[in-house]
Design a protein around this motif. Structure first.
Motif, short mmCIF file in Angstrom:
data_model
loop_
_atom_site.label_atom_id
_atom_site.label_comp_id
_atom_site.label_asym_id
_atom_site.label_seq_id
_atom_site.Cartn_x
_atom_site.Cartn_y
_atom_site.Cartn_z
N MET A 1 -14.12 -0.73 -2.14
CA MET A 1 -13.64 -1.97 -1.50
C MET A 1 -14.29 -2.10 -0.12
O MET A 1 -14.29 -1.15 0.66
CB MET A 1 -12.12 -1.91 -1.36
CG MET A 1 -11.47 -3.11 -0.75
SD MET A 1 -9.66 -2.84 -0.67
CE MET A 1 -9.09 -4.52 -0.75
N HIS B 1 0.82 -1.21 0.00
CA HIS B 1 0.00 0.00 0.00
C HIS B 1 0.86 1.26 0.00
O HIS B 1 0.36 2.37 -0.07
CB HIS B 1 -1.01 0.02 1.15
CG HIS B 1 -0.43 -0.10 2.52
ND1 HIS B 1 0.25 0.92 3.11
CD2 HIS B 1 -0.43 -1.13 3.39
CE1 HIS B 1 0.64 0.53 4.31
NE2 HIS B 1 0.25 -0.70 4.50
N LYS C 1 -17.66 0.80 3.07
CA LYS C 1 -16.79 0.70 1.89
C LYS C 1 -15.88 1.92 1.81
O LYS C 1 -16.25 3.01 2.25
CB LYS C 1 -17.63 0.59 0.62
CG LYS C 1 -18.40 -0.71 0.55
CD LYS C 1 -19.17 -0.82 -0.73
CE LYS C 1 -19.91 -2.16 -0.75
NZ LYS C 1 -20.62 -2.34 -2.00
N SER D 1 -3.71 -2.18 -5.30
CA SER D 1 -4.83 -3.12 -5.28
C SER D 1 -5.94 -2.68 -4.33
O SER D 1 -6.91 -3.41 -4.13
CB SER D 1 -4.33 -4.51 -4.89
OG SER D 1 -3.76 -4.48 -3.59
N PHE D 2 -5.83 -1.49 -3.74
CA PHE D 2 -6.87 -0.95 -2.87
C PHE D 2 -7.76 -0.05 -3.72
O PHE D 2 -7.29 0.93 -4.30
CB PHE D 2 -6.25 -0.14 -1.73
CG PHE D 2 -5.42 -0.99 -0.81
CD1 PHE D 2 -6.00 -1.66 0.26
CD2 PHE D 2 -4.06 -1.12 -1.02
CE1 PHE D 2 -5.24 -2.45 1.10
CE2 PHE D 2 -3.28 -1.91 -0.18
CZ PHE D 2 -3.87 -2.58 0.88
N PHE D 3 -9.04 -0.37 -3.82
CA PHE D 3 -9.90 0.36 -4.73
C PHE D 3 -11.06 1.03 -4.01
O PHE D 3 -11.47 0.59 -2.92
CB PHE D 3 -10.42 -0.56 -5.85
CG PHE D 3 -11.17 -1.77 -5.34
CD1 PHE D 3 -12.54 -1.73 -5.17
CD2 PHE D 3 -10.49 -2.95 -5.05
CE1 PHE D 3 -13.23 -2.84 -4.70
CE2 PHE D 3 -11.17 -4.07 -4.59
CZ PHE D 3 -12.55 -4.00 -4.41
N LEU D 4 -11.56 2.10 -4.62
CA LEU D 4 -12.74 2.77 -4.10
C LEU D 4 -13.90 1.80 -4.18
O LEU D 4 -14.06 1.09 -5.18
CB LEU D 4 -13.03 4.04 -4.90
CG LEU D 4 -11.93 5.10 -4.85
CD1 LEU D 4 -12.25 6.24 -5.80
CD2 LEU D 4 -11.72 5.62 -3.43
N GLU E 1 -10.41 5.68 -8.99
CA GLU E 1 -10.56 4.22 -9.05
C GLU E 1 -9.83 3.47 -7.95
O GLU E 1 -10.43 2.76 -7.16
CB GLU E 1 -10.08 3.72 -10.41
CG GLU E 1 -10.30 2.26 -10.64
CD GLU E 1 -9.82 1.80 -12.00
OE1 GLU E 1 -9.19 0.72 -12.06
OE2 GLU E 1 -10.05 2.52 -12.99
N ARG E 2 -8.48 3.61 -7.89
CA ARG E 2 -7.73 2.77 -6.95
C ARG E 2 -6.32 3.30 -6.72
O ARG E 2 -5.83 4.16 -7.44
CB ARG E 2 -7.63 1.34 -7.46
CG ARG E 2 -6.84 1.20 -8.73
CD ARG E 2 -6.82 -0.24 -9.24
NE ARG E 2 -6.26 -0.28 -10.56
CZ ARG E 2 -4.95 -0.27 -10.84
NH1 ARG E 2 -4.08 -0.21 -9.88
NH2 ARG E 2 -4.53 -0.31 -12.08
#
Length: 149
Positions: free
Chosen positions: A22, A4, A61, A17-20, A13-14
């Motif tokens: 999630m 991260h 989220k 690999s952490f995305f909005l 978007e992201r």
């Protein structure tokens, strides 16, 4: 280095690999220890080293991700904390200054906002000034639309 800390930034978007959008449960599985937790009005903020994840209380989220000094990931593979705003978008006319929120957004890059380094003074964007990026946040573009002209 934790993933991260160095993921690429994709506006609206992201980050890596952490995305909005999630789910909080997935975030907690992936988030490296140690991290802080701060309860704010309507959200919980998970504070990893150099990255904050904002999780809405109602949906559970991620709705915003912010990166600070020490974050090594890049936007458009080249621009990150420490670059100049005009590196990201060289046309001063494309930049909107939100004086109230102390941030900048470009009409060319909706879904991402930039703040200056702590000791930098906010100005209207002009070519003869320096605008060192101190932090970057992503969210769905609609979150920033009321700030844009």
């Amino acid at each position: 280095m934790e993933r991260h800390m160095n993921g690429n930034i994709v506006k609206g978007e992201r980050v890596g690999s952490f995305f909005l959008g999630m789910p909080e449960e997935d975030l907690l599985k992936e988030l490296a220890q140690p991290f802080g937790i701060e309860n704010r009005h309507g959200c919980t903020v998970y504070q990893a080293e150099h990255v904050y994840f904002f999780v809405e209380d109602e949906t559970k989220k991620i709705y915003q991700i912010c990166m600070f000094e020490g974050f090594e990931g890049k936007f458009l593979t080249h621009y990150g904390v420490g670059n100049d705003l005009l590196d990201v978008d060289p046309d001063p006319k494309n930049w909107y200054v939100d004086w109230e929120a102390s941030c900048y957004s470009s009409v060319k890059h909706r879904g991402i906002i930039f703040g200056l380094e702590e000791d930098a003074i906010m100005h209207k964007v002009e070519k003869d000034k320096k605008f060192p990026i101190g932090w970057i946040c992503i969210a769905h573009p609609s979150m920033y639309e009321d700030r844009e002209e």
